[in-house]
Design a protein around this motif. Structure first.
Motif, PDB file in Angstrom:
ATOM      1  N   PHE A  12       1.022  -1.121  -0.019  1.00 19.00           N
ATOM      2  CA  PHE A  12      -0.056  -0.060   0.039  1.00 19.00           C
ATOM      3  C   PHE A  12       0.849   1.110   0.076  1.00 19.00           C
ATOM      4  O   PHE A  12       0.538   2.327  -0.718  1.00 19.00           O
ATOM      5  N   SER A  13       1.889   1.273   0.703  1.00 13.12           N
ATOM      6  CA  SER A  13       2.819   2.372   0.694  1.00 13.12           C
ATOM      7  C   SER A  13       3.318   2.696  -0.589  1.00 13.12           C
ATOM      8  O   SER A  13       3.653   3.747  -1.095  1.00 13.12           O
ATOM      9  N   SER A  14       3.794   1.564  -1.372  1.00  7.74           N
ATOM     10  CA  SER A  14       4.215   1.637  -2.822  1.00  7.74           C
ATOM     11  C   SER A  14       3.180   2.337  -3.822  1.00  7.74           C
ATOM     12  O   SER A  14       3.746   3.198  -4.401  1.00  7.74           O
ATOM     13  N   LEU A  15       1.821   1.941  -3.391  1.00  5.16           N
ATOM     14  CA  LEU A  15       0.760   2.384  -4.305  1.00  5.16           C
ATOM     15  C   LEU A  15       0.544   3.977  -3.940  1.00  5.16           C
ATOM     16  O   LEU A  15       0.578   4.677  -4.952  1.00  5.16           O
ATOM     17  N   VAL A  16       0.791   4.379  -2.595  1.00  2.00           N
ATOM     18  CA  VAL A  16       0.686   5.714  -2.348  1.00  2.00           C
ATOM     19  C   VAL A  16       1.832   6.501  -2.962  1.00  2.00           C
ATOM     20  O   VAL A  16       1.611   7.854  -3.517  1.00  2.00           O
ATOM     21  N   ALA A  17       2.887   6.040  -2.915  1.00  2.00           N
ATOM     22  CA  ALA A  17       4.172   6.633  -3.202  1.00  2.00           C
ATOM     23  C   ALA A  17       3.862   6.881  -4.861  1.00  2.00           C
ATOM     24  O   ALA A  17       4.529   7.971  -5.436  1.00  2.00           O
ATOM     25  N   THR A  18       3.305   6.034  -5.639  1.00  2.00           N
ATOM     26  CA  THR A  18       3.198   6.034  -7.149  1.00  2.00           C
ATOM     27  C   THR A  18       1.890   7.103  -7.412  1.00  2.00           C
ATOM     28  O   THR A  18       2.037   7.701  -8.374  1.00  2.00           O
ATOM     29  N   LEU A  19       0.943   6.799  -6.789  1.00  2.48           N
ATOM     30  CA  LEU A  19      -0.441   7.500  -6.994  1.00  2.48           C
ATOM     31  C   LEU A  19      -0.758   8.616  -6.185  1.00  2.48           C
ATOM     32  O   LEU A  19      -1.684   9.157  -6.793  1.00  2.48           O
ATOM     33  N   GLY A  20      -0.456   8.567  -4.840  1.00  5.90           N
ATOM     34  CA  GLY A  20      -0.810   9.742  -4.123  1.00  5.90           C
ATOM     35  C   GLY A  20      -1.955   9.083  -3.200  1.00  5.90           C
ATOM     36  O   GLY A  20      -2.249   9.860  -2.203  1.00  5.90           O
ATOM     37  N   TYR A  21      -2.543   7.945  -3.454  1.00  8.26           N
ATOM     38  CA  TYR A  21      -3.544   7.383  -2.683  1.00  8.26           C
ATOM     39  C   TYR A  21      -3.631   5.918  -2.971  1.00  8.26           C
ATOM     40  O   TYR A  21      -2.937   5.371  -3.879  1.00  8.26           O
ATOM     41  N   ILE A  22      -4.500   5.131  -2.362  1.00  8.28           N
ATOM     42  CA  ILE A  22      -4.587   3.901  -2.445  1.00  8.28           C
ATOM     43  C   ILE A  22      -5.710   3.566  -3.356  1.00  8.28           C
ATOM     44  O   ILE A  22      -6.845   3.909  -2.987  1.00  8.28           O
ATOM     45  N   PRO A  23      -5.702   3.006  -4.540  1.00  9.05           N
ATOM     46  CA  PRO A  23      -6.925   3.092  -5.675  1.00  9.05           C
ATOM     47  C   PRO A  23      -7.739   1.911  -5.075  1.00  9.05           C
ATOM     48  O   PRO A  23      -7.686   1.172  -4.280  1.00  9.05           O
ATOM     49  N   ASN A  24      -8.705   2.144  -5.866  1.00 10.42           N
ATOM     50  CA  ASN A  24     -10.082   0.922  -5.556  1.00 10.42           C
ATOM     51  C   ASN A  24      -9.680  -0.357  -5.855  1.00 10.42           C
ATOM     52  O   ASN A  24     -10.091  -1.424  -5.460  1.00 10.42           O
ATOM     53  N   SER A  25      -8.651  -0.514  -6.657  1.00  9.84           N
ATOM     54  CA  SER A  25      -8.026  -1.904  -7.150  1.00  9.84           C
ATOM     55  C   SER A  25      -6.815  -1.617  -7.677  1.00  9.84           C
ATOM     56  O   SER A  25      -6.336  -0.486  -8.010  1.00  9.84           O
ATOM     57  N   GLY A  26      -6.002  -2.761  -7.906  1.00  9.36           N
ATOM     58  CA  GLY A  26      -4.660  -2.649  -8.219  1.00  9.36           C
ATOM     59  C   GLY A  26      -4.473  -2.448  -9.965  1.00  9.36           C
ATOM     60  O   GLY A  26      -3.514  -2.234 -10.410  1.00  9.36           O
ATOM     61  N   ASN A  27      -5.641  -2.701 -10.555  1.00 11.72           N
ATOM     62  CA  ASN A  27      -5.430  -2.668 -12.042  1.00 11.72           C
ATOM     63  C   ASN A  27      -5.823  -1.124 -12.420  1.00 11.72           C
ATOM     64  O   ASN A  27      -6.316  -0.605 -11.635  1.00 11.72           O
ATOM     65  N   LEU A  28      -5.209  -0.839 -13.759  1.00 11.36           N
ATOM     66  CA  LEU A  28      -5.305   0.672 -14.279  1.00 11.36           C
ATOM     67  C   LEU A  28      -6.579   1.089 -14.296  1.00 11.36           C
ATOM     68  O   LEU A  28      -6.928   2.516 -14.357  1.00 11.36           O
ATOM     69  N   GLN A  29      -7.709   0.199 -14.650  1.00 11.57           N
ATOM     70  CA  GLN A  29      -8.828   0.813 -14.908  1.00 11.57           C
ATOM     71  C   GLN A  29      -9.675   1.275 -13.875  1.00 11.57           C
ATOM     72  O   GLN A  29     -10.767   1.965 -13.802  1.00 11.57           O
ATOM     73  N   LEU A  30      -9.114   0.899 -12.552  1.00 10.48           N
ATOM     74  CA  LEU A  30     -10.129   1.373 -11.307  1.00 10.48           C
ATOM     75  C   LEU A  30      -9.235   2.374 -10.611  1.00 10.48           C
ATOM     76  O   LEU A  30      -9.506   2.696  -9.402  1.00 10.48           O
ATOM     77  N   THR A  31      -8.161   2.921 -11.095  1.00 11.57           N
ATOM     78  CA  THR A  31      -7.316   3.857 -10.396  1.00 11.57           C
ATOM     79  C   THR A  31      -7.845   5.264 -10.389  1.00 11.57           C
ATOM     80  O   THR A  31      -7.126   6.150  -9.706  1.00 11.57           O
ATOM     81  N   ARG A  32      -8.900   5.614 -10.928  1.00 16.77           N
ATOM     82  CA  ARG A  32      -9.539   6.949 -10.590  1.00 16.77           C
ATOM     83  C   ARG A  32     -10.289   7.228  -9.517  1.00 16.77           C
ATOM     84  O   ARG A  32     -11.039   8.351  -9.421  1.00 16.77           O
ATOM     85  N   ARG A  33     -10.435   6.030  -8.764  1.00 15.66           N
ATOM     86  CA  ARG A  33     -11.101   6.176  -7.423  1.00 15.66           C
ATOM     87  C   ARG A  33     -10.286   5.336  -6.386  1.00 15.66           C
ATOM     88  O   ARG A  33      -9.778   4.587  -6.590  1.00 15.66           O
ATOM     89  N   SER A  34     -10.563   6.084  -5.200  1.00 14.64           N
ATOM     90  CA  SER A  34      -9.688   5.805  -4.013  1.00 14.64           C
ATOM     91  C   SER A  34     -10.378   4.377  -3.206  1.00 14.64           C
ATOM     92  O   SER A  34     -11.573   4.158  -3.510  1.00 14.64           O
ATOM     93  N   GLN A  35      -9.827   4.024  -2.300  1.00 17.91           N
ATOM     94  CA  GLN A  35     -10.410   3.228  -1.046  1.00 17.91           C
ATOM     95  C   GLN A  35     -10.520   4.176   0.006  1.00 17.91           C
ATOM     96  O   GLN A  35     -10.097   5.313   0.113  1.00 17.91           O
ATOM     97  N   PRO A  36     -11.519   3.895   0.901  1.00 19.90           N
ATOM     98  CA  PRO A  36     -11.567   4.527   2.009  1.00 19.90           C
ATOM     99  C   PRO A  36     -10.157   4.667   2.933  1.00 19.90           C
ATOM    100  O   PRO A  36      -9.323   3.799   2.792  1.00 19.90           O
ATOM    101  N   PRO A  37      -9.868   5.728   3.170  1.00 24.66           N
ATOM    102  CA  PRO A  37      -8.526   6.111   3.751  1.00 24.66           C
ATOM    103  C   PRO A  37      -7.934   5.516   4.978  1.00 24.66           C
ATOM    104  O   PRO A  37      -7.834   6.237   6.109  1.00 24.66           O
ATOM    105  N   LEU A  38      -7.959   4.294   5.102  1.00 24.30           N
ATOM    106  CA  LEU A  38      -7.561   3.429   6.332  1.00 24.30           C
ATOM    107  C   LEU A  38      -6.251   3.093   6.306  1.00 24.30           C
ATOM    108  O   LEU A  38      -5.687   2.325   7.436  1.00 24.30           O
ATOM    109  N   PHE A  39      -5.400   3.815   5.445  1.00 22.76           N
ATOM    110  CA  PHE A  39      -3.933   3.242   5.506  1.00 22.76           C
ATOM    111  C   PHE A  39      -3.335   3.730   6.891  1.00 22.76           C
ATOM    112  O   PHE A  39      -2.509   2.922   7.447  1.00 22.76           O
ATOM    113  N   PRO A  40      -3.648   4.991   7.393  1.00 20.79           N
ATOM    114  CA  PRO A  40      -2.922   5.523   8.812  1.00 20.79           C
ATOM    115  C   PRO A  40      -3.506   4.394  10.014  1.00 20.79           C
ATOM    116  O   PRO A  40      -2.599   4.148  10.776  1.00 20.79           O
TER     117      PRO A  40
END
Length: 427
Positions: A12-40
């Motif tokens: 998840f930390s790697s995804l945040v470093a790449t996109l700025g947030y954790i996407p709804n899915s790890g595939n490209l087609q769903l990267t325009r929406r986030s997951q609820p911000p539960l990383f912290p």
């Protein structure tokens, strides 16, 4: 499990470093929406368990929160609050034709498509929370991005608190003070905008109708997780008693709207909702709510166990993403756009945590429980002690330690061993 958890956090930390947030899915087609911000929250739970603080993870927490502050915050009634609001304004890739046809039947298709995508971002896809309450049969009335959700703002408020603690650990005290200030401001906003004094709970606020949605949802009690809000526990307990949500043996449903066909509504019980509910109740000091938490854990464990090992005739055995809360037979839930999915990780995770919590309660109870003896047991114990002392006195006589002149003195020797102060003086 620590290694597994660490690996998930690293991903998840790697995804945040790449996109700025954790996407709804790890595939490209769903990267325009986030997951609820539960990383912290995930990082903080790991740190509490292991004592490990990772500077890289802290930086990812900050990056994700900046994303939410920049892209998902609104100003309302002199407060900053948060909403689910994706950038996507087109049909979902995973249901393109259905979304397209439905959207084109509405006056503003792009708004509907954005609201659908935003509901997916919330995790509650789909729920009457995001719709006109009298029109839940389809998604045409959905307006997720116009609703201030209780759960999202609760999550972010606690995120600020966790990040303040992380800042303290790394000696970043100015930053810690800023996060604590953000926490206090959001806490005040939640209480001001979402709390309903008459009902005794917190409710989503609909910016379109300019009203709170007073229907029952499990999220109505999640702010009990925020330190300081436990003062409302008695009111929340009263709310739960009259809500009708406690009338179901298989768990607390995601809503009580029987007419809804959406999967995050009645009668479906979802593991993350059960988990948040239990944690909310356990965060309070109210005995009624804590007892509900215990009973809900036991109920959900039974439901999941029966679904896997004792499925009702006509149902496959399995661990399901959602369950029918009207019984403990473990029947999978219903409604939504697809059949109930099997083997869901969050069901496994919630059950494992419930088992661990209940085990901790049992261990504490066993340690604190005094030994209880009935009258017969007490009498037997007294006779046994007296008999032992007399026997010991006789042995001492034969050993020459005590030389009694009479049976009375033998009795006095027994009294000495029993610790009677008056007899000690006489001897």
């Amino acid at each position: 499990m620590h290694d597994t958890t660490k690996g998930i956090i690293e991903n998840f930390s790697s995804l945040v470093a790449t996109l700025g947030y954790i996407p709804n899915s790890g595939n490209l087609q769903l990267t325009r929406r986030s997951q609820p911000p539960l990383f912290p929250h995930m990082v903080w739970e790991y740190t509490k368990s292991t004592g490990i603080y990772d500077r890289k993870w802290f930086e990812s927490m900050e990056t994700e929160m900046k994303f939410w502050e920049t892209n998902r915050s609104i100003s309302f009634d002199n407060h900053q609050l948060f909403v689910y609001r994706t950038l996507s304004n087109c049909p979902r890739p995973e249901n393109f034709l259905g979304d397209y046809n439905m959207g084109m039947r509405t006056p503003n298709p792009s708004s509907v498509w954005r609201a659908i995508s935003s509901a997916c971002e919330s995790g509650w896809d789909f729920s009457s929370r995001w719709m006109d309450q009298n029109s839940t049969a389809d998604l045409s009335s959905i307006h997720t991005d116009r609703i201030i959700p209780v759960d999202l703002n609760t999550i972010i408020a606690n995120n600020y608190r966790y990040m303040a603690s992380y800042s303290d650990h790394f000696g970043l005290f100015d930053k810690s003070a800023r996060y604590r200030e953000k926490f206090e401001k959001l806490k005040e906003a939640i209480q001001s905008v979402l709390w309903d004094e008459g009902a005794g709970a917190w409710f989503d606020y609909d910016l379109t109708t300019q009203k709170k949605n007073l229907n029952f949802y499990p999220s109505n009690v999640y702010p009990l997780l925020i330190p300081g809000f436990e003062t409302h526990a008695d009111r929340v307990a009263d709310y739960m008693k009259v809500s009708g949500a406690l009338n179901y043996t298989g768990g607390i449903p995601s809503s009580l709207l029987a007419h809804s066909t959406q999967q995050w509504d009645y009668p479906n019980v979802w593991a993350p909702n059960q988990h948040f509910l239990v944690q909310s109740f356990l965060s309070s000091n109210n005995s009624f709510l804590r007892d509900i938490a215990r009973r809900q854990m036991e109920s959900f464990i039974d439901t999941v166990h029966n679904g896997l090992y004792n499925p009702m005739k006509g149902f496959d055995e399995g661990i399901w993403e959602k369950y029918d809360g009207r019984s403990r037979i473990g029947a999978p839930g219903r409604g939504g756009e697809y059949v109930a999915q099997e083997g869901f990780g969050w069901t496994n995770g919630a059950v494992l945590d419930f088992i661990w919590i209940l085990n901790q309660y049992q261990e504490r109870s066993d340690r604190s429980q005094p030994v209880q003896l009935n009258n017969t047991q007490q009498s037997s114990l007294i006779y046994a002690v007296v008999g032992f002392c007399v026997l010991l006195a006789i042995i001492m006589v034969f050993k020459g330690i005590i030389r009694p002149k009479s049976m009375q003195q033998l009795d006095e020797a027994g009294a000495l061993l029993l610790g009677d102060e008056d007899d000690q003086d006489e001897l």
